[in-house]
Scaffold this active site. Structure first.
Site, short mmCIF file in Angstrom:
data_model
loop_
_atom_site.label_atom_id
_atom_site.label_comp_id
_atom_site.label_asym_id
_atom_site.label_seq_id
_atom_site.Cartn_x
_atom_site.Cartn_y
_atom_site.Cartn_z
CG ASP A 464 -83.80 70.52 38.73
OD1 ASP A 464 -84.03 71.22 37.74
OD2 ASP A 464 -83.15 69.46 38.67
CG ASN A 501 -79.71 70.53 36.71
OD1 ASN A 501 -79.33 70.40 35.55
ND2 ASN A 501 -80.79 69.93 37.18
CD GLU A 502 -83.27 70.51 34.31
OE1 GLU A 502 -83.51 70.00 33.23
OE2 GLU A 502 -83.76 70.11 35.37
CG LEU A 503 -80.45 76.94 38.78
CD1 LEU A 503 -79.18 77.56 39.32
CD2 LEU A 503 -81.33 76.44 39.91
#
Ligand code: BMA
Length: 948
Positions: A464, A501-503
């Site tokens: 994030d 994560n969630e890139l």
């Protein structure tokens, strides 16, 4: 292929006339010692464990903490707490009150006694983990500075030691990560990104450090930013020409296997070993290997071929017959066969070093290849695959997301992880996603996963945020990534490496929205996640797949003749095609049960909603005066900021998070009105858990049914497995191991065969499906029966015979919301199945059962009456018996008293008077010293929860 299988060592040696005097080491390590997977058997090095030294902890400039007893491994907060200098960091609002500890510098010092000062001996410091910004001195002389929690550091201090006039002192000075990252951020030329990553409750600037990102706070956790020697540390002394193995890569793959691609399952295994050492490997060195099964039988032994020696690394490989070893399988899919690999470095007739690793034979691939014509012919939507294959078999990945189980890693031990992972196995889960902004899991966590059959989708620690790409940062990450990939590769539970994560689905999207048309963000992203991290995986292992971002549309091209073989797809999608995995959060509870609001993808890697922990858990962390729903301490421990919450105050954001839970509970369930405030608080905590669990159940049913739909959906990993502390979060398991409603409901819906109903919120169509993740067909009967809420059967049940294919779904009932025979305001449908089939890799036939309820989600609109619940405990069987004597009990809940840990075989179920007496098994993990614990178990249902 080297045909050395089953040959006794003597025979092997006699086959190698060019090495006549070489003695192959017989298994010199006892079976007990072998129980650890990474036992290093050093023949000549002397190892001084620095946890045995007498450490003191001081804070330069802070007189109140002079001369505190310190420990290694540990962190300053833990040592200060043990010394009584600070209160329990987890209590009350200490997350805020102890921030001075994070803003201080900490210094650990110890004399290192008993070192060998013989001539020719070299002396090394070896740190498995320093958290994080240090300046190290030995005998008063500066040795090095470090800035990466995830690297192994080693320093040759021979010359300092040989000139040290007395017993040397080792000083490790930790600078405040909060202050240092702030200084880095303020340096001229440091980047500012189009979107800030800092959130309220958190320390800013985490993207500038290679330290656990959630140490600066996260939406489920506190911000302590601890400092200390967080993993074991050693002084190593080597004789002249001695070596010490500091890290071992063991890669077991099929001959010809390439990362991310399904290999030929009939090809022989290739065992590749590569040892990183302190000291210098002689260019004439050789490597030998012995593979031993768990009954201590040698299944293969011999010398590795293709030996390369480069300074401090020696590498070799050998082929092993495919038939020689039993495969390792995940939980529920077969046995977890494991083997010990004794690897030795020789030079002439000298054994220089040996190491033992425990590993297994398996292939695990994340298949993201284009959908084939054969798949299209089966009705699978075009696009790309996105599923895992174990030993060549597609399977349904069932699991959750694992976050750091404690804000202070040194207190995470095997007992804690064994208990937690037992809950994972009990919950029918076979995969955990080890989320990207904690730490790389220590080996003992992988060891337990290896034994229990839990696949660990592992991630590099980036989440994030957009990260710096200056040369120094990238070089630092490269060291970290190479070390970690090599360290954990031997574990058969390792399922995947993801960059972070969630890139792609979040950070790059945000950047593109705020800075349209600027290509820079994507270029920088690729510099780190394709140019640095991908080669760290592909260059070290052939057995593991890589994705740059946890949620991703996969690749456009995978071409191993390119310098970087992966070209990403991003949003380059063809309408109608389906590509990647999905991430789904929606805090508007009004549409929680609208199936059309759920994403259609190949795999669901994150989805969730938060809930309160139990009263019993809150009692561990709160003053009794704070035990009410919106007490300021609870509100300030709710770190789930709403979208746009960045500019609000801590309290406003916490309140918004609390309001989401309250609204959802009020929207769907009768809410509590107990006159006793603590009972009322407990009842409210529980009702937030009911909504959470029901929402996840609905999504998991939907994703699993997708295995038989055009999306060919093959995975569901909900957010999140467990808690880091006591707070309102997305967890299914509370900080001390207590199961929330969610973990029981997930256990139920992760069974191999499930029956569930589905409402199409656009057409009003209602249907029921049986879904199976077995690898062969199952046959059975579905029974559908309508009841009113008194428990009266309204008409004879309907029996529907069915056959459900492997990893497939089949419709067993269809209706519409407007043509139901009975109103959902006064009645509900009870769905059950009984079927026979076989578990994967099992020769036996098993019977499977499952039940579910089709009711209005708005249970606050139906009239519930007293179910007349009865509960008793049978001392002889250890089981509980439960009964609804008067009316239907919705969401029956058996509740353990404080201090007791264990789990019921089932919980959070509906109980009908016609069910009679139902037995509920119980596994006790700890009675907390209370032998009479069973009398403290209580029972409630939705009706009971609303009584005054
Ligand atoms: C996703 C995760 C986590 C986060 C969770 C809950 O964003 O990847 O970063 O904690 O949702 O908000």
């Amino acid at each position: 292929m080297l045909s050395f299988l089953q040959q006794p060592l003597a025979l092997l040696a006699s086959c190698l006339p060019f090495l006549p005097s070489m003695k192959f080491p017989s298994p010199s390590i006892s079976t007990a010692a072998l129980l650890a997977s990474s036992h290093v058997n050093v023949t000549a090095a002397k190892v001084f464990d620095l946890s045995d030294a007498k450490w003191t902890l001081t804070s330069p400039g802070n007189d109140s903490v002079v001369g505190i007893k310190g420990q290694v491994p540990s962190q300053a907060h833990l040592d200060l707490f043990a010394a009584g200098v600070i209160p329990d960091p987890y209590f009350g609002l200490n997350d805020f009150d102890l921030r001075w500890v994070a803003r201080s510098n900490w210094s650990y010092a110890a004399e290192v006694e008993g070192l060998d000062s013989s001539n020719g001996t070299s002396t090394w410091l070896l740190f498995q983990g320093l958290d994080t910004f240090t300046s190290i001195s030995f005998c008063g002389q500066h040795v090095a500075s470090t800035n990466n929690q995830f690297r192994q550091y080693y320093f040759d201090v021979s010359s300092i030691f040989s000139s040290c006039p007395s017993t040397p002192t080792l000083n490790i000075n930790f600078g405040s990560a909060v202050n240092i990252t702030e200084a880095i951020a303020n340096q001229p030329g440091q980047e500012t990104w189009p979107v800030g990553v800092e959130q309220i409750y958190e320390f800013p600037n985490r993207q500038f450090m290679r330290k656990e990102q959630s140490d600066f706070g996260w939406d489920w956790g506190p911000a302590f930013a601890p400092a200390g020697v967080w993993l074991p540390a050693f002084v190593i002394q080597l004789p002249p020409s001695g070596i010490y193995v500091r890290n071992t890569l063991l890669d077991i793959h099929r001959e010809g296997q390439l990362n991310n691609l399904p290999p030929d399952q009939s090809a022989p295994w290739i065992v590749n070993a590569s040892l990183d050492v302190l000291g210098t490997v002689p260019s004439t060195a050789a490597l030998a290997i012995e593979i031993i099964d768990m009954s201590n039988n040698t299944v293969a032994s011999g010398f590795l071929e293709n030996i390369t020696v480069s300074g401090s690394t020696i590498t070799g490989s050998v082929a092993v017959d495919s038939e020689a070893c039993q495969l390792w399988w995940p939980n529920g899919l077969g046995p977890q066969n494991l083997y010990y690999f004794n690897i030795s470095v020789f030079d002439g007739d000298q054994t220089l070093a040996s190491v033992t690793k425990r590993s297994g034979f398996r292939t695990i691939v994340l298949n993201m290849e284009p959908i084939s014509q054969a798949q299209l012919d089966q009705g699978i939507a075009p696009g790309n695959n996105w599923h895992f294959e174990i030993n060549g078999h597609e399977f349904y990945a069932k699991g959750s997301n694992f976050i750091p189980p404690d804000a202070f890693w040194p207190r995470v031990n095997e007992t804690k992880i064994t208990q937690l992972f037992q809950s994972v196995v009990d919950g029918h889960q076979n995969m955990l996603r080890v989320w990207a902004s904690g730490v790389y899991s220590p080996d003992f966590i992988y060891d337990i996963a290896d034994e229990m059959g839990i696949l660990l989708w592992s991630e590099f620690e980036f989440g994030d945020a957009l990260y710096p790409v200056d040369a120094e940062f990238l070089a630092n990450v490269k060291e970290e990534a190479n070390y970690q990939v090599r360290r954990v590769n031997h574990h058969p539970s390792l399922a995947l490496w993801a960059g972070g994560n969630e890139l792609e689905n979040l950070e790059l999207e945000l950047a593109a929205g705020l800075d349209p048309g600027n290509d820079r963000w994507r270029q920088e992203y690729e510099q780190l996640f394709l140019d640095i991290l991908l080669p760290a995986v592909y260059g070290n292992t052939k057995s593991i797949s890589y994705i740059p971002s946890s949620t991703t549309n996969g690749y456009l091209t995978l071409n191993f003749s390119l310098p970087i073989p992966m070209i990403e797809r991003y949003n380059n999608e063809t309408p109608g095609s389906i590509y990647g995995d999905t991430d789904h959060y929606n805090y508007d509870s009004s549409i929680a049960f609208n199936l059309s609001s759920y994403p259609v993808g190949r795999f669901a890697n994150e989805f969730g909603f938060h809930s309160m922990p139990s009263l019993q858990t809150w009692q561990q962390a709160l003053d009794p005066s704070d035990l009410y729903f919106n007490s300021s301490t609870i509100v300030l421990r709710n770190h789930h900021y709403p979208p746009g919450g960045l500019n609000t105050s801590n309290f406003a954001a916490g309140s918004a998070g609390m309001a989401e839970m309250t609204l959802a509970a009020e929207r769907y369930y009768p809410v509590p009105h107990h006159s006793d405030p603590v009972a009322n608080f407990s009842a409210w905590c529980w009702i937030t858990q009911i909504f959470q669990a029901d929402f996840y159940r609905s999504q998991i049913e939907y994703y699993r049914r997708g295995s038989g739909f055009r999306e060919r959906q093959l995975g569901s990993l909900y957010w999140q497995l467990e808690d880091i502390w006591q707070a309102p979060t997305w967890a299914g398991i509370e900080y001390d191991g207590r199961w929330k409603v969610l973990h029981y409901v997930a256990k139920d819906i992760y069974q191999p065969l499930i029956i569930a109903s589905y409402l199409n919120d656009t057409t009003g169509g209602l249907s029921a499906y049986v879904t199976s993740d077995l690898w062969s067909e199952a046959k059975g009967t579905a029974t559908l029966a309508w009841y009113d809420y008194n428990g009266t059967l309204l008409s004879p049940p309907t029996n529907v015979p069915f056959t459900v294919g492997a990893l497939n779904t089949t419709k067993v009932w269809q209706s519409t919301i407007t043509t139901l025979p009975y109103s959902l305001k006064t009645s509900f449908m009870h769905l059950s199945l009984t079927a026979t089939g076989s578990l994967p890799n099992s020769p036996n036939t098993s019977t499977f059962t499952h039940t579910s309820i089709l009711a209005t989600p708005h249970l606050n609109t139906v009239t519930l009456s007293d179910p007349g619940l009865l509960l008793s405990y049978n001392n002889n069987t250890g089981n509980f018996t439960v009964q609804a004597t008067k009316a239907v009990a919705a969401w029956v809940w058996l509740d353990l008293p404080a201090g007791v840990l264990g789990n019921f075989d089932s919980n959070a179920f509906w109980l009908l008077p016609s069910d009679g007496v139902r037995e509920v098994g119980f596994s006790l993990k700890s009675d907390g010293g209370n032998g009479g614990w069973a009398e403290g178990v209580t029972m409630r249902s939705l009706w009971d929860n609303t009584q005054p």
